[in-house]
Design a protein around this motif. Structure first.
Motif, PDB file in Angstrom:
ATOM      1  N   VAL A  89     110.955  43.013  96.980  1.00 54.80           N
ATOM      2  CA  VAL A  89     110.318  44.015  97.838  1.00 54.80           C
ATOM      3  C   VAL A  89     108.949  43.509  98.292  1.00 54.80           C
ATOM      4  N   VAL A  90     108.171  42.936  97.365  1.00 48.76           N
ATOM      5  CA  VAL A  90     106.854  42.403  97.697  1.00 48.76           C
ATOM      6  C   VAL A  90     106.984  41.268  98.699  1.00 48.76           C
ATOM      7  N   ALA A  91     107.980  40.382  98.466  1.00 48.55           N
ATOM      8  CA  ALA A  91     108.198  39.248  99.380  1.00 48.55           C
ATOM      9  C   ALA A  91     108.559  39.749 100.770  1.00 48.55           C
ATOM     10  N   LEU A  92     109.417  40.782 100.846  1.00 47.18           N
ATOM     11  CA  LEU A  92     109.793  41.339 102.146  1.00 47.18           C
ATOM     12  C   LEU A  92     108.571  41.960 102.839  1.00 47.18           C
ATOM     13  N   MET A  93     107.731  42.628 102.039  1.00 57.96           N
ATOM     14  CA  MET A  93     106.534  43.248 102.614  1.00 57.96           C
ATOM     15  C   MET A  93     105.597  42.175 103.162  1.00 57.96           C
ATOM     16  N   LEU A  94     105.467  41.078 102.417  1.00 52.70           N
ATOM     17  CA  LEU A  94     104.620  39.984 102.898  1.00 52.70           C
ATOM     18  C   LEU A  94     105.231  39.334 104.137  1.00 52.70           C
ATOM     19  N   TRP A  95     106.529  39.143 104.143  1.00 54.74           N
ATOM     20  CA  TRP A  95     107.219  38.500 105.265  1.00 54.74           C
ATOM     21  C   TRP A  95     107.104  39.364 106.530  1.00 54.74           C
ATOM     22  N   LYS A  96     107.168  40.687 106.362  1.00 54.40           N
ATOM     23  CA  LYS A  96     107.077  41.613 107.502  1.00 54.40           C
ATOM     24  C   LYS A  96     105.599  41.928 107.839  1.00 54.40           C
ATOM     25  N   LYS A  97     104.681  41.306 107.121  1.00 61.60           N
ATOM     26  CA  LYS A  97     103.241  41.468 107.348  1.00 61.60           C
ATOM     27  C   LYS A  97     102.793  42.929 107.195  1.00 61.60           C
ATOM     28  N   VAL A  98     103.332  43.573 106.209  1.00 59.30           N
ATOM     29  CA  VAL A  98     102.972  44.958 105.918  1.00 59.30           C
ATOM     30  C   VAL A  98     101.504  45.061 105.482  1.00 59.30           C
ATOM     31  N   PRO A  99     100.964  44.166 104.640  1.00 61.66           N
ATOM     32  CA  PRO A  99      99.549  44.289 104.260  1.00 61.66           C
ATOM     33  C   PRO A  99      98.615  44.212 105.480  1.00 61.66           C
ATOM     34  N   GLY A 100      98.944  43.333 106.430  1.00 62.55           N
ATOM     35  CA  GLY A 100      98.139  43.247 107.650  1.00 62.55           C
ATOM     36  C   GLY A 100      98.202  44.541 108.439  1.00 62.55           C
ATOM     37  N   ALA A 101      99.410  45.116 108.542  1.00 68.15           N
ATOM     38  CA  ALA A 101      99.573  46.385 109.253  1.00 68.15           C
ATOM     39  C   ALA A 101      98.817  47.484 108.526  1.00 68.15           C
ATOM     40  N   ILE A 102      98.902  47.464 107.203  1.00 68.32           N
ATOM     41  CA  ILE A 102      98.157  48.459 106.425  1.00 68.32           C
ATOM     42  C   ILE A 102      96.661  48.247 106.633  1.00 68.32           C
ATOM     43  N   GLY A 103      96.211  46.983 106.619  1.00 65.32           N
ATOM     44  CA  GLY A 103      94.803  46.670 106.851  1.00 65.32           C
ATOM     45  C   GLY A 103      94.350  47.130 108.228  1.00 65.32           C
ATOM     46  N   ARG A 104      95.212  46.845 109.259  1.00 66.58           N
ATOM     47  CA  ARG A 104      94.856  47.290 110.607  1.00 66.58           C
ATOM     48  C   ARG A 104      94.807  48.813 110.671  1.00 66.58           C
ATOM     49  N   ALA A 105      95.768  49.471 110.039  1.00 67.63           N
ATOM     50  CA  ALA A 105      95.763  50.936 110.031  1.00 67.63           C
ATOM     51  C   ALA A 105      94.511  51.463 109.323  1.00 67.63           C
ATOM     52  N   LEU A 106      94.171  50.836 108.188  1.00 70.93           N
ATOM     53  CA  LEU A 106      92.960  51.249 107.468  1.00 70.93           C
ATOM     54  C   LEU A 106      91.709  50.950 108.286  1.00 70.93           C
ATOM     55  N   ASP A 107      91.701  49.774 108.970  1.00 71.02           N
ATOM     56  CA  ASP A 107      90.563  49.450 109.841  1.00 71.02           C
ATOM     57  C   ASP A 107      90.439  50.482 110.960  1.00 71.02           C
ATOM     58  N   GLY A 108      91.570  50.881 111.517  1.00 71.29           N
ATOM     59  CA  GLY A 108      91.556  51.915 112.563  1.00 71.29           C
ATOM     60  C   GLY A 108      91.021  53.226 112.020  1.00 71.29           C
ATOM     61  N   LYS A 109      91.486  53.572 110.819  1.00 71.23           N
ATOM     62  CA  LYS A 109      90.989  54.806 110.191  1.00 71.23           C
ATOM     63  C   LYS A 109      89.489  54.696 109.913  1.00 71.23           C
ATOM     64  N   ILE A 110      89.072  53.519 109.419  1.00 70.56           N
ATOM     65  CA  ILE A 110      87.651  53.309 109.130  1.00 70.56           C
ATOM     66  C   ILE A 110      86.838  53.430 110.408  1.00 70.56           C
ATOM     67  N   ALA A 111      87.342  52.815 111.491  1.00 73.54           N
ATOM     68  CA  ALA A 111      86.638  52.893 112.776  1.00 73.54           C
ATOM     69  C   ALA A 111      86.573  54.338 113.266  1.00 73.54           C
ATOM     70  N   ALA A 112      87.677  55.080 113.113  1.00 72.71           N
ATOM     71  CA  ALA A 112      87.698  56.482 113.542  1.00 72.71           C
ATOM     72  C   ALA A 112      86.717  57.305 112.711  1.00 72.71           C
ATOM     73  N   ILE A 113      86.719  57.068 111.404  1.00 72.67           N
ATOM     74  CA  ILE A 113      85.804  57.801 110.523  1.00 72.67           C
ATOM     75  C   ILE A 113      84.359  57.430 110.847  1.00 72.67           C
ATOM     76  N   LYS A 114      84.116  56.108 111.095  1.00 73.97           N
ATOM     77  CA  LYS A 114      82.772  55.674 111.454  1.00 73.97           C
ATOM     78  C   LYS A 114      82.338  56.321 112.765  1.00 73.97           C
ATOM     79  N   SER A 115      83.268  56.392 113.721  1.00 73.14           N
ATOM     80  CA  SER A 115      82.970  57.035 115.001  1.00 73.14           C
ATOM     81  C   SER A 115      82.647  58.512 114.780  1.00 73.14           C
ATOM     82  N   GLN A 116      83.432  59.176 113.942  1.00 67.64           N
ATOM     83  CA  GLN A 116      83.170  60.580 113.647  1.00 67.64           C
ATOM     84  C   GLN A 116      81.828  60.756 112.937  1.00 67.64           C
ATOM     85  N   LEU A 117      81.519  59.825 112.011  1.00 68.53           N
ATOM     86  CA  LEU A 117      80.227  59.891 111.323  1.00 68.53           C
ATOM     87  C   LEU A 117      79.078  59.669 112.302  1.00 68.53           C
TER      88      LEU A 117
END
Length: 190
Positions: free
Chosen positions: A49-77
């Motif tokens: 499962v971890v290998a599939l997540m790495l192969w599908k670049k799930v951590p990067g997508a999660i990071g981008r989603a978190l970065d987007g959330k961080i940017a949205a929260i920063k914008s709101q702040l």
């Protein structure tokens, strides 16, 4: 060889089962497949499962989603900070307006007090002047009445004196005394 291994595993399971049953003790046997026990299978599944997540670049997508959330929260702040600064500015403006209103109200009260004092002083001065003027008018009127009464009294006294003198003269002088007075007056004219 795999068949001998599986038959030996099966023999071990049977022996263990017979021994446990005979001993009367309960013992749980871990299932196994292809020579792997359950723990190993779960670990292998997690690795896949971890290998599939790495192969599908799930951590990067999660990071981008978190970065987007961080940017949205920063914008709101940032927006909240801007709104707070604006609110503080409005509050400061209103506080300044309140202070100005209070100082203006105090100044108005002071002016009103000074004006009231000036009006009171003027009213006292006017009242004193009015009393003095009315007193003077009353005194002048009384003096005029006194003069009028005195003149009337003098006129009455003069009239009475003239009548009294006429009566006295009429009583004391006769026609001969009048002739001597007239002659004397005529002689004084020459």
């Amino acid at each position: 060889m795999p068949s001998s291994r599986s038959s030996s595993v099966a023999d071990n399971i049977q022996e263990t089962t017979h021994t446990e049953v005979e001993a009367g003790a309960e013992h749980h046997v871990d299932p196994s497949a292809l020579g792997f026990d359950a723990t190993m299978l779960v670990g292998l599944a997690m690795a896949i499962v971890v290998a599939l997540m790495l192969w599908k670049k799930v951590p990067g997508a999660i990071g981008r989603a978190l970065d987007g959330k961080i940017a949205a929260i920063k914008s709101q702040l940032d927006e909240a900070a801007a709104l707070r600064a604006e609110a503080e500015q409005i509050k400061a403006d209103y506080e300044a307006k309140i202070a100005a209103s209070e100082s203006e109200a105090k100044a108005m009260l002071d002016r009103a007090a000074h004006e009231a004092e000036a009006i009171r002083a003027k009213a006292e001065t006017d009242a004193a002047a009015l009393v003095e003027r009315r007193t003077r008018m009353a005194e002048d009127k009384i003096a005029a009445e006194e003069r009028s009464a005195l003149e009337a009294l003098r006129a009455t006294a003069a009239d009475a004196a003239a009548k009294a003198a006429a009566r006295i003269i009429a009583d004391r002088h006769d026609a001969g005394a009048d002739k001597a007075l007239i002659d004397q007056a005529i002689a004084g004219i020459r």
